[in-house]
Each structure stands twice: as C-alpha cells, then as structure tokens.
Design an enzyme around this catalytic site. Structure first.
Site, PDB file in Angstrom:
ATOM      1  N   GLY A  71     -45.040 -16.882  34.860  1.00 56.32           N
ATOM      2  CA  GLY A  71     -43.585 -17.526  34.528  1.00 56.32           C
ATOM      3  C   GLY A  71     -42.709 -16.678  35.346  1.00 56.32           C
ATOM      4  CB  THR A  72     -42.066 -13.106  35.779  1.00 52.06           C
ATOM      5  OG1 THR A  72     -42.193 -12.717  34.529  1.00 52.06           O
ATOM      6  CG2 THR A  72     -41.034 -12.183  36.412  1.00 52.06           C
ATOM      7  CG  ASN A 151     -37.774 -15.462  24.970  1.00 54.86           C
ATOM      8  OD1 ASN A 151     -37.138 -16.100  25.747  1.00 54.86           O
ATOM      9  ND2 ASN A 151     -38.069 -14.054  25.207  1.00 54.86           N
ATOM     10  CD  GLN A 179     -42.047 -18.646  24.392  1.00 58.39           C
ATOM     11  OE1 GLN A 179     -42.774 -19.377  23.342  1.00 58.39           O
ATOM     12  NE2 GLN A 179     -42.447 -17.395  24.885  1.00 58.39           N
ATOM     13  CB  SER A 199     -46.123 -18.579  32.197  1.00 58.48           C
ATOM     14  OG  SER A 199     -47.319 -17.577  32.122  1.00 58.48           O
ATOM     15  CB  ALA A 200     -51.812 -20.119  32.521  1.00 55.68           C
ATOM     16  CG  HIS A 201     -49.552 -15.249  29.479  1.00 56.04           C
ATOM     17  ND1 HIS A 201     -49.242 -14.588  28.500  1.00 56.04           N
ATOM     18  CD2 HIS A 201     -48.747 -15.414  30.279  1.00 56.04           C
ATOM     19  CE1 HIS A 201     -47.996 -14.004  28.975  1.00 56.04           C
ATOM     20  NE2 HIS A 201     -47.669 -14.487  29.986  1.00 56.04           N
ATOM     21  CB  THR A 237     -56.586 -15.929  48.368  1.00 60.71           C
ATOM     22  OG1 THR A 237     -56.508 -15.727  49.764  1.00 60.71           O
ATOM     23  CG2 THR A 237     -57.885 -16.869  47.804  1.00 60.71           C
ATOM     24  CB  CYS A 325     -39.349  -7.943  27.987  1.00 60.26           C
ATOM     25  SG  CYS A 325     -40.185  -9.230  28.251  1.00 60.26           S
TER      26      CYS A 325
HETATM   27  C1  PLP Z   1     -43.186 -15.225  28.783  1.00 62.20           C
HETATM   28  C2  PLP Z   1     -42.009 -15.621  29.198  1.00 62.20           C
HETATM   29  C3  PLP Z   1     -41.696 -15.521  30.659  1.00 62.20           C
HETATM   30  C4  PLP Z   1     -42.555 -14.831  31.521  1.00 62.20           C
HETATM   31  O1  PLP Z   1     -43.701 -15.240  31.761  1.00 62.20           O
HETATM   32  P1  PLP Z   1     -44.939 -14.482  32.396  1.00 62.20           P
HETATM   33  O2  PLP Z   1     -46.155 -15.312  32.841  1.00 62.20           O
HETATM   34  O3  PLP Z   1     -45.285 -13.404  31.377  1.00 62.20           O
HETATM   35  O4  PLP Z   1     -44.492 -13.581  33.558  1.00 62.20           O
HETATM   36  C5  PLP Z   1     -40.528 -16.282  31.264  1.00 62.20           C
HETATM   37  N1  PLP Z   1     -39.758 -16.901  30.459  1.00 62.20           N
HETATM   38  C6  PLP Z   1     -39.979 -17.250  28.940  1.00 62.20           C
HETATM   39  C7  PLP Z   1     -39.076 -17.790  28.273  1.00 62.20           C
HETATM   40  C8  PLP Z   1     -41.183 -16.610  28.438  1.00 62.20           C
HETATM   41  O5  PLP Z   1     -41.295 -16.686  27.029  1.00 62.20           O
END
Ligand code: PLP
Length: 387
Positions: A71-72, A151, A179, A199-201, A237, A325
């Site tokens: 996501g970053t 978040n 989020q 972001s997948a996680h 890749t 963070c």
């Molecule tokens: C977790 C988060 C990110 C960062 O995503 P990562 O995949 O952990 O780098 C960015 N924005 C928000 C709002 C998030 O909650």
C-alpha cells in the site's frame, strides 16, 4: 491461553484458502510471467485472472490495475508519479491532515522538490469538508489525495463528493483505500477517483503485495524503471504467489463482505457501548456512524494507552494505541491531534480492530478484563485521579 487478536488494521492473518491458493505458485508453478515458455504462460494466466477479479471488484478494467509491493508503494507511486507527469501544468497538491504516513511523508518529500501542499483540517469526527477542498483549489492544483477511511479512528470520508469537485475542475483525484478495500463497497466509478491504493495484507491476503488503480488515459510517471512489466508502469518480476493470494482474498471478500459488515458492525457497537458505560471518563473517537464496521477507537482519561496495551497483552489480547507506525514514538498520533484531542486523552487511547476470525466470545473477554485494568492503572497512576 488462546490469544485474541484485535489489531486487524495493522495486518490480518492470511486466510487458509489464500494460503492454499498460493502454494502451487511457490513450488511447481514458479514461472516468470515475462517468459514465453509454458512455465511463463502458466504464471501469466494465473496473474491475469487475479487482475480480472480485482478489477471487476471495484468496477475497473483489468488494464487499469498495476500490481505493486505494498500500500505504501501504491501511495508513493500515484502521488509522485502524477506530480512528476503534471509538473508542467502546476505544482499544488491538496491532501488531509489525517492521511497515513505513506501519503503525508510523500507529500513532505514533494514539498522539498518545489511542490506546494495544502493539508486540510478535519472536524471533531475526522471528516474532511468537501467545501474546504473546493476553497483550496487553485489554478496550479494538479492532484487531490484524500483517504477513503482512516486507519486509526475508522472515519469514512465523503470521497464521491470530493471526487465530483476534482472532476469538475479537471484535477486528478487519488484515494488511499487500504482500510476499505475488501471491507466496505469500493467502486471507482461511483467514487469519482482516478487513482486508488490497496494492499493485500489488510484483507487476509499476504504481505508485500499491493495494487494501484490508474484510470485509463491518465498521465503517470513510473517509480521503478527497468523491464516492461505492468505496461512499463512498474518494472520488477511479478510477485506471482502474492498476486494469486491477493486475488483469492478478493474473491473471499466479494462473497463475504455483506454478511461480515453486518456481523462486525454489531460486535463493534456492543464493544463500544459496553466499554463506554463500564469505564468512566471514556469517549469514542471518530464518527459514530460513518465509520469502518471493524473499528472502535476509545480514549480513556487518567490511564496510559501504553500501560493498558501491555496489561491487555498479558491477558493475551492484542490491541493498538493509535497506528502501528507511530506506536513506538511518544508523540501523540497526528490523527487524534487533528480531531482536537488533548495530549492526555490522545495518550489514553486504544484502537480495537476486528476481523474475519473475531468471535463474539472474544469481545466478551475484552469487555470483561478492560475495566479492571483501567481501574488498577488509575489507582497507581501518577495522574492520581480516578475517573
Ligand atoms: C496499512 C496502510 C497503508 C500501508 O500499506 P502497506 O501495505 O502496509 O505498506 C497505507 N495506508 C493505510 C490507510 C493503511 O492502513
């Protein structure tokens, strides 16, 4: 003791179905999607299927999805990429004071490169006022970036309204939907966005894979140069197992989102109302209704967030004080400061974020142990006052 995880905004456990979907791509089907032979074709076919699932989930075309490493990275890519591509047109960016650090620090970096950034304030609930966006626009504004949901406090922003303003002024609009993607409806058409990060996680997928939605026809400069992967917008890749896991996580979200929204909202509301009534001098942070189904953020006066977190951890319950963070620094969260909380209340805040594996019995356990912890900490607190 079985542990209770109430920190799903930081990351989520990978769903067993996702692990199962990924395994073949960590072993036999290990091909590089750029290869012409059958190993490459196999990997490419699976990645393109995941891309189609993800695109259709948000009303986008497959070719508008760029896979990234997080996501970053998506936030950095979109903001730096659009700023660079449009630098002949203007140098002004509008964002909000409550964005994730991935957006805020990217904007601060651009300020060192002769861009000008307006950080819009929010109200007591954490809401950005679309009228403030309208007023901040100048003839040099090239990009607006406002997150879909926060978040830390879970507030859902009026994205469609802000997007309509951006569109009518011909300004690109990005939303950080990390989020919300997979948790509440996300549709790039209804939201009037040109760019979106996910972001997948954060939705039971693996770490280290994200995506950026880039509306067809928008101007964009890549962050990574090299091979011609992802239509030359992101050389590297491809993380095939990660992308397959991301696709599977989206399929699960597609089928479970409606029922999960209902289930988690009801658990969340029980958690909030019970804690607010059983702990004196406590308050809810964020909007009571316009909030993520899985987020509860509560400030407790005369008790230290860090102390409450550690005491809960000893009971096997994992929560957060503000965003992961910032939790190692003593500075109060920029989000809690932006909604007007005093330093003291900001330091006494706890974030509970629920997820797919959260049960009603786990909420019962939290509700049972927290009031006692607060009482004990208040008795021994140097603040010396009981709530
Ligand atoms: C977790 C988060 C990110 C960062 O995503 P990562 O995949 O952990 O780098 C960015 N924005 C928000 C709002 C998030 O909650």
């Amino acid at each position: 003791m079985s542990r209770i995880y109430l920190d799903h905004a930081a990351t989520t456990p990978v769903a067993p179905e996702v692990v199962e979907a990924m395994l073949p791509y960590l072993s036999g089907a290990f091909g590089n999607t750029s290869s012409i032979h059958s190993f490459g074709q196999e990997a490419r076919g699976a990645v393109e299927k995941a891309r189609e699932h993800i695109a259709s989930f948000i009303g986008a075309r497959p070719e508008e999805i760029v896979f990234t490493g997080s996501g970053t990275e998506s936030d950095n890519f979109v903001i730096k990429g659009a700023a660079h591509a449009l630098k002949d047109k203007g140098n002004h960016i509008i964002t909000s004071a409550v964005e994730h650090h991935a957006v805020l620090e990217t904007c601060r970096f651009l300020e060192e490169q002769n861009f000008r950034v307006t950080y819009l304030p929010v109200d007591e609930y954490g809401l950005v006022d679309p009228n403030d966006v309208e007023k901040a626009v100048t003839d040099k504004t090239i990009l607006i970036s406002v997150m879909h949901a926060n978040n830390e406090i879970g507030t859902i922003e009026p994205i469609a309204e802000i997007g309509a303003i951006a569109r009518s002024r011909g300004i690109y609009f990005h939303t950080d939907a990390v989020q919300t993607f997979g948790h509440i409806p996300v549709d790039v058409g209804e939201m009037n966005v040109d760019f979106l990060s996910a972001s997948a996680h954060k939705l039971c997928g693996p770490k280290g894979v994200g995506m950026a939605y880039i509306r067809r026809g928008t101007r964009m400069t890549p962050l990574l140069h090299g091979g011609d992967q992802e239509k030359r917008l992101r050389a590297s890749t491809l993380n095939v197992p990660g992308i397959i896991g991301f696709g599977r996580a989206v399929e699960i979200a597609k089928s479970e989102m409606d029922s999960e929204m209902q289930r988690l909202t009801s658990l969340r509301d029980r958690l909030i109302s019970t804690l607010l009534s059983s702990i004196g001098n406590s308050r809810l942070n964020g909007h009571p209704v316009k909030r993520l189904p899985n987020n509860a953020n509560i400030s407790i006066a005369f008790a230290e967030g860090e102390g409450m977190l550690l005491s809960l951890d000893m009971e096997g319950i994992a929560v957060s004080t503000g965003s992961a963070c910032t939790s190692s620094s003593l500075e109060p969260s920029h989000v809690l400061t932006a909604i007007g909380l005093s330093h003291e209340l900001a330091h006494g805040s706890l974030r509970f974020t629920l997820g797919r594996t959260t049960t009603s019995a786990e909420i019962d356990r939290l509700i049972e142990v927290l009031p006692g912890i607060v009482e004990r900490l208040r008795d021994t607190s140097p603040l010396g006052r009981k709530g």
